[in-house]
Design a protein around this motif. Structure first.
Motif, PDB file in Angstrom:
ATOM      1  N   ASP A   5       0.859  -1.177   0.000  1.00 53.81           N
ATOM      2  CA  ASP A   5       0.000   0.000   0.000  1.00 53.81           C
ATOM      3  C   ASP A   5       0.899   1.233   0.000  1.00 53.81           C
ATOM      4  N   SER A   6       0.350   2.366  -0.388  1.00 53.53           N
ATOM      5  CA  SER A   6       1.203   3.533  -0.632  1.00 53.53           C
ATOM      6  C   SER A   6       1.907   4.016   0.633  1.00 53.53           C
ATOM      7  N   ALA A   7       1.261   3.935   1.795  1.00 55.79           N
ATOM      8  CA  ALA A   7       1.920   4.373   3.037  1.00 55.79           C
ATOM      9  C   ALA A   7       3.114   3.468   3.344  1.00 55.79           C
ATOM     10  N   LEU A   8       2.915   2.158   3.204  1.00 55.05           N
ATOM     11  CA  LEU A   8       3.998   1.215   3.458  1.00 55.05           C
ATOM     12  C   LEU A   8       5.107   1.405   2.428  1.00 55.05           C
ATOM     13  N   GLU A   9       4.722   1.608   1.178  1.00 54.00           N
ATOM     14  CA  GLU A   9       5.720   1.828   0.125  1.00 54.00           C
ATOM     15  C   GLU A   9       6.543   3.085   0.419  1.00 54.00           C
ATOM     16  N   ASN A  10       5.883   4.148   0.880  1.00 56.92           N
ATOM     17  CA  ASN A  10       6.595   5.384   1.241  1.00 56.92           C
ATOM     18  C   ASN A  10       7.538   5.140   2.414  1.00 56.92           C
ATOM     19  N   ASP A  11       7.068   4.396   3.432  1.00 55.36           N
ATOM     20  CA  ASP A  11       7.928   4.067   4.576  1.00 55.36           C
ATOM     21  C   ASP A  11       9.150   3.294   4.107  1.00 55.36           C
ATOM     22  N   MET A  12       8.912   2.290   3.279  1.00 55.25           N
ATOM     23  CA  MET A  12       9.990   1.440   2.780  1.00 55.25           C
ATOM     24  C   MET A  12      11.004   2.288   1.996  1.00 55.25           C
ATOM     25  N   ARG A  13      10.511   3.142   1.113  1.00 57.74           N
ATOM     26  CA  ARG A  13      11.399   3.984   0.290  1.00 57.74           C
ATOM     27  C   ARG A  13      12.240   4.907   1.183  1.00 57.74           C
ATOM     28  N   GLU A  14      11.611   5.507   2.207  1.00 58.57           N
ATOM     29  CA  GLU A  14      12.314   6.426   3.103  1.00 58.57           C
ATOM     30  C   GLU A  14      13.375   5.674   3.918  1.00 58.57           C
ATOM     31  N   ILE A  15      13.030   4.499   4.428  1.00 60.03           N
ATOM     32  CA  ILE A  15      14.000   3.714   5.197  1.00 60.03           C
ATOM     33  C   ILE A  15      15.158   3.292   4.300  1.00 60.03           C
ATOM     34  N   LEU A  16      14.880   2.857   3.080  1.00 60.76           N
ATOM     35  CA  LEU A  16      15.951   2.493   2.138  1.00 60.76           C
ATOM     36  C   LEU A  16      16.835   3.701   1.838  1.00 60.76           C
ATOM     37  N   ARG A  17      16.223   4.873   1.694  1.00 61.08           N
ATOM     38  CA  ARG A  17      17.008   6.093   1.440  1.00 61.08           C
ATOM     39  C   ARG A  17      17.950   6.365   2.616  1.00 61.08           C
ATOM     40  N   VAL A  18      17.413   6.265   3.830  1.00 57.92           N
ATOM     41  CA  VAL A  18      18.223   6.508   5.024  1.00 57.92           C
ATOM     42  C   VAL A  18      19.350   5.482   5.125  1.00 57.92           C
ATOM     43  N   LEU A  19      19.033   4.210   4.893  1.00 53.26           N
ATOM     44  CA  LEU A  19      20.062   3.167   4.993  1.00 53.26           C
ATOM     45  C   LEU A  19      21.129   3.330   3.917  1.00 53.26           C
TER      46      LEU A  19
END
Length: 130
Positions: A5-19
């Motif tokens: 879902d878009s919220a989870l996808e946004n969370d995932m993208r942000e965490i990947l960016r940070v990592l």
């Protein structure tokens, strides 16, 4: 599997960016990588539970909402890694999984309908690991 879902996808993208901003010293201990991941998530304002218990006898290194992060210091044997991933994705607490490892683990993009990503630390260093 279901698309994220878009919220989870946004969370995932942000965490990947940070990592992807991690700069880990050569030959780190797993504890060092945990400390760097925790600090990067904190700087980015991402709430994370360290050593989060998913079920009896099963803990994941970090849980950020429904995104799990597992840190691997070395390249684990594929069979045992896939068993571990299967245990994690069986938890209702995990909707997406990120593995942080020295090199690309060449994992399936999805396991049991749960999105799986790998952050290869060697790629972030731009140098070969010893």
């Amino acid at each position: 599997g279901e698309p994220l879902d878009s919220a989870l996808e946004n969370d995932m993208r942000e965490i990947l960016r940070v990592l992807s901003t991690l700069r880990v010293p050569a030959a780190p201990e797993e504890y060092d990588i945990h400390a760097l991941v925790a600090a990067a998530l904190e700087r980015a304002g991402i709430a994370a539970r360290h050593e989060a218990r998913l079920c009896p006898g099963c803990r994941i290194d970090f849980l950020c909402g429904h995104v799990g992060i597992e840190v691997k210091k070395n390249r684990p044997p594929r069979a045992s890694l896939m068993k571990q991933i299967a245990r994690y994705v069986a938890s209702p607490d995990i909707s997406a999984l990120i593995l942080v490892a020295p090199g690309d683990l060449r994992l399936p993009r999805e396991v049991c309908g749960v999105s799986v990503e790998c952050v290869a630390l060697a790629r972030l260093w731009g140098v070969a690991l010893p």
